[in-house]
Design a protein around this motif. Structure first.
Motif, PDB file in Angstrom:
ATOM      1  N   ALA A  33       0.824  -1.215   0.000  1.00 39.29           N
ATOM      2  CA  ALA A  33       0.000   0.000   0.000  1.00 39.29           C
ATOM      3  C   ALA A  33       0.853   1.258   0.000  1.00 39.29           C
ATOM      4  CB  ALA A  33      -0.931  -0.013   1.214  1.00 39.29           C
ATOM      5  N   THR A  34       1.974   1.241   0.704  1.00 38.26           N
ATOM      6  CA  THR A  34       2.830   2.429   0.733  1.00 38.26           C
ATOM      7  C   THR A  34       3.416   2.726  -0.647  1.00 38.26           C
ATOM      8  OG1 THR A  34       4.662   1.018   1.493  1.00 38.26           O
ATOM      9  CG2 THR A  34       3.431   2.225   3.168  1.00 38.26           C
ATOM     10  N   ILE A  35       3.720   1.665  -1.414  1.00 43.08           N
ATOM     11  CA  ILE A  35       4.210   1.862  -2.784  1.00 43.08           C
ATOM     12  C   ILE A  35       3.109   2.476  -3.645  1.00 43.08           C
ATOM     13  CG2 ILE A  35       5.066   0.684  -4.851  1.00 43.08           C
ATOM     14  CD1 ILE A  35       6.235  -1.464  -2.992  1.00 43.08           C
ATOM     15  N   SER A  36       1.885   1.943  -3.494  1.00 41.33           N
ATOM     16  CA  SER A  36       0.750   2.404  -4.305  1.00 41.33           C
ATOM     17  C   SER A  36       0.352   3.839  -3.985  1.00 41.33           C
ATOM     18  CB  SER A  36      -0.439   1.470  -4.084  1.00 41.33           C
ATOM     19  OG  SER A  36      -1.597   1.942  -4.725  1.00 41.33           O
ATOM     20  N   VAL A  94      -4.885   1.592 -10.411  1.00 40.60           N
ATOM     21  CA  VAL A  94      -5.137   2.927  -9.865  1.00 40.60           C
ATOM     22  C   VAL A  94      -5.915   2.782  -8.557  1.00 40.60           C
ATOM     23  CG1 VAL A  94      -6.299   5.133 -10.248  1.00 40.60           C
ATOM     24  CG2 VAL A  94      -5.133   3.985 -12.156  1.00 40.60           C
ATOM     25  N   ALA A  95      -5.440   3.439  -7.498  1.00 44.31           N
ATOM     26  CA  ALA A  95      -6.026   3.335  -6.144  1.00 44.31           C
ATOM     27  C   ALA A  95      -6.000   1.896  -5.641  1.00 44.31           C
ATOM     28  CB  ALA A  95      -7.440   3.890  -6.117  1.00 44.31           C
ATOM     29  N   GLY A  96      -4.957   1.164  -6.054  1.00 44.40           N
ATOM     30  CA  GLY A  96      -4.845  -0.233  -5.632  1.00 44.40           C
ATOM     31  C   GLY A  96      -4.769  -0.398  -4.131  1.00 44.40           C
ATOM     32  N   TRP A  97      -4.234   0.601  -3.429  1.00 49.12           N
ATOM     33  CA  TRP A  97      -4.101   0.503  -1.970  1.00 49.12           C
ATOM     34  C   TRP A  97      -5.472   0.402  -1.298  1.00 49.12           C
ATOM     35  CZ3 TRP A  97      -6.255   4.462   0.950  1.00 49.12           C
ATOM     36  CH2 TRP A  97      -6.568   5.643   0.263  1.00 49.12           C
ATOM     37  N   ARG A  98      -6.490   1.007  -1.917  1.00 47.44           N
ATOM     38  CA  ARG A  98      -7.839   0.910  -1.348  1.00 47.44           C
ATOM     39  C   ARG A  98      -8.330  -0.540  -1.397  1.00 47.44           C
ATOM     40  NH1 ARG A  98     -10.084   5.949  -0.551  1.00 47.44           N
ATOM     41  NH2 ARG A  98      -9.190   7.693  -1.731  1.00 47.44           N
ATOM     42  N   PHE A  99      -8.070  -1.216  -2.504  1.00 51.24           N
ATOM     43  CA  PHE A  99      -8.472  -2.619  -2.630  1.00 51.24           C
ATOM     44  C   PHE A  99      -7.692  -3.501  -1.653  1.00 51.24           C
ATOM     45  CE2 PHE A  99      -9.541  -0.699  -6.706  1.00 51.24           C
ATOM     46  CZ  PHE A  99     -10.820  -1.195  -6.919  1.00 51.24           C
ATOM     47  N   SER A 127      -1.864   6.351  -7.309  1.00 56.50           N
ATOM     48  CA  SER A 127      -2.463   6.521  -5.982  1.00 56.50           C
ATOM     49  C   SER A 127      -3.953   6.825  -6.067  1.00 56.50           C
ATOM     50  CB  SER A 127      -1.753   7.636  -5.212  1.00 56.50           C
ATOM     51  OG  SER A 127      -2.054   8.900  -5.776  1.00 56.50           O
ATOM     52  N   GLY A 128      -4.374   7.502  -7.153  1.00 56.88           N
ATOM     53  CA  GLY A 128      -5.778   7.853  -7.290  1.00 56.88           C
ATOM     54  C   GLY A 128      -6.220   8.939  -6.337  1.00 56.88           C
ATOM     55  N   THR A 129      -5.262   9.706  -5.778  1.00 54.87           N
ATOM     56  CA  THR A 129      -5.577  10.793  -4.838  1.00 54.87           C
ATOM     57  C   THR A 129      -4.832  12.060  -5.253  1.00 54.87           C
ATOM     58  OG1 THR A 129      -3.718  10.424  -3.331  1.00 54.87           O
ATOM     59  CG2 THR A 129      -5.673   9.061  -2.999  1.00 54.87           C
ATOM     60  N   THR A 130      -5.251  13.159  -4.657  1.00 53.38           N
ATOM     61  CA  THR A 130      -4.527  14.421  -4.857  1.00 53.38           C
ATOM     62  C   THR A 130      -3.529  14.667  -3.727  1.00 53.38           C
ATOM     63  OG1 THR A 130      -6.293  15.618  -3.690  1.00 53.38           O
ATOM     64  CG2 THR A 130      -6.475  15.454  -6.094  1.00 53.38           C
TER      65      THR A 130
END
Length: 506
Positions: free
Chosen positions: A75-78, A211-216, A85-88
């Motif tokens: 998650a830290t990599i993503s 994209v936003a893989g850390w959320r998954f 990251s899919g974030t701002t």
């Protein structure tokens, strides 16, 4: 209802007669107690299926703890990737990344402190149900976090669930498992932790390019949280906790005995007569000690519990300060230096080490009730010390021999999973006397997470000050000290009932 011990002149025979509903002689009580202390009164038979089910759901608390470790590595990599990251708010500084990585660890410290005050009131089962709810809330808050502060809150909430689960799960398993396989089952909880880490590494590798893989990665744990909560709702309370609470004046003793018998029947798949005999034996042993008064903070550091605290807290302290988090931190670098192409992908390296940890934990599970706790600790920690000195020599003298570092790394990881990994959690779950078990184990869990946080926090400054080679040598010296501690302090508890451990070892 007044406690049966409220009158100091009340004879023990009167207590046992009230509980059992029968007139019994002093010799009958002595023979029942002797059967328990000699191990003859422990579970004569049990259903393997029933025992596995009663182990499985609390062990999911360990699997979720391990999954968080594995998932966070990816998650830290993503979350730091500008494109994925899919974030701002992907541009996080070192402190913010530290909060993401260690937020659950500090939450676990809070959970350990909470366990000290609420564990005896809630009981092992309700504490695990509470932890499953916190796991679920924390996972969802983290996965759907609209901003960084909410994500950190989610990490802390999930960590509080870890602290409660890692306190209650070993207690519940220890108090409900047959003594013949108690060590194997509690060691299997460590197997679940490692399996969770491996699962986290696998899902990290699957989602890391999304994209936003850390959320998954974080949301994937939610179904497991639900299964754990539903399973613990279905399982009965710990019979030993029920009896202890009744003896302390919280409810009717005869009623508590009946519920305890029913619970034991469900947990072991036993006939009612067998469970009744075991409950009687536990009650007899409780009648020989002053269980009536609730444990105080002062008592934790006195008598039997002080010895148990020295054994349990000492073991989990050395479990962490022998460098386990730091050695794994260097794993990718060591494998890359040895020319392993797979090491270029950190998530795949993690899967490789996760598989090794899982296999070696499986070996420990199979042999812990045959060989015993002390032989595995002594053998495993001895090789850990050698491997740490080998790692030190690689960074100071043998830089042209990366194979030495790889061998040392694999030896360290494998032997940790044979010794400190499973046996640390096993010993703290069985060494504390029943009346003080909840509070004593909460202190041991607090020491475990605090030591982990200390090593994780201090590693980088110490490495900059001393150098990698000298730092690993220091870990090696600590491993030797821990070996002396094991020789002098750690007892053998193989095959003993919890009551026998309290009567003969403490």
């Amino acid at each position: 209802m007044a406690s049966p011990f409220s009158d100091p002149e009340r004879p023990k025979l009167s207590f046992f007669s009230r509980v059992s509903g029968n007139d019994v002689s002093e010799s009958a009580i002595d023979s029942s107690r002797e059967a328990l202390i000699s191990g003859d009164g422990s579970s004569a038979s049990y259903s393997v299926c029933a025992v596995i089910i009663s182990f499985f759901f609390p062990a999911l608390g360990g699997l979720l703890y391990g999954y968080d470790i594995g998932a966070t590595s990816g998650a830290t990599i993503s979350i730091e990737s500008p494109t994925l990251s899919g974030t701002t708010w992907f541009d996080l500084n070192s402190v913010e990344i530290g909060l993401v990585v260690s937020g659950s660890l500090y939450g676990a410290l809070i959970g350990s402190v909470l366990a000290f005050t609420v564990a005896d009131f809630l009981g092992r089962r309700r504490e695990l149900i509470t932890s499953s709810m916190l796991y679920l809330i924390g996972a969802l808050l983290t996965a759907f976090a609209p901003n960084f502060p909410i994500m950190v809150v989610g990490r802390f909430v999930f960590g509080i669930g870890i602290g409660l689960a890692m306190h209650a799960a070993p207690m519940y398993i220890a108090e409900t498992a047959p003594s013949e396989i108690r060590g194997r089952l509690i060691s299997m909880k460590e197997f679940f932790i490692v399996a969770g880490m491996l699962l986290g590494y696998v899902f990290s590798s699957l989602y890391v390019d999304m994209v936003a893989g850390w959320r998954f990665m974080y949301a994937t744990s939610s179904p497991i949280c639900l299964v754990m909560g539903i399973g613990m709702w279905w399982l009965p309370p710990s019979p030993r906790w029920l009896l202890l609470r009744a003896i302390q004046g919280n409810g009717s003793l005869p009623e508590a005995k009946e519920i305890a018998i029913c619970s034991l029947c469900k947990l072991r798949g036993q006939l009612g007569s067998m469970s009744s005999l075991e409950v009687d034996a536990i009650l007899v042993e409780l009648s020989f000690v002053d269980e009536a008064n609730k444990a105080t903070l002062r008592e934790i550091f006195q008598g039997k519990c002080r010895k148990a605290l020295m054994i349990g807290a000492g073991l989990v302290f050395f479990q962490q300060v022998t460098g386990q988090p730091s050695v794994l931190y260097y794993a990718a670098t060591i494998l890359q230096s040895a020319g392993f192409s797979v090491a270029s992908d950190a998530t795949r390296v993690s899967i490789l080490l996760g598989l090794l940890k899982l296999v070696m934990t499986g070996v420990a599970v199979l042999v812990v009730d045959k060989l015993g706790r002390r032989p595995l600790l002594i053998g495993g920690v001895s090789v850990m010390a050698i491997s740490l000195f080998l790692l030190s020599s690689y960074y100071t003298l043998l830089k042209d021999l990366p194979s030495v570092a790889v061998a040392a790394l694999l030896l360290y990881v494998g032997c940790y999973q044979l010794s400190f990994g499973p046996i640390g959690w096993l010993m703290i779950s069985e060494i504390f006397p029943l009346r003080l078990r909840g509070k004593g184990l909460s202190i041991a869990v607090l020491v475990n997470f605090a030591s982990n946080a200390l090593v994780t926090f201090a590693f980088s400054p110490l490495e900059a000050l001393l150098g990698t080679g000298i730092l690993f040598a220091c870990f090696g010296v600590i491993a030797v000290i821990s070996l002396v501690f094991i020789f002098l302090v750690i007892p053998e508890t193989k095959g003993l009932t919890l009551e026998e451990i309290e009567a003969k070892i403490l």
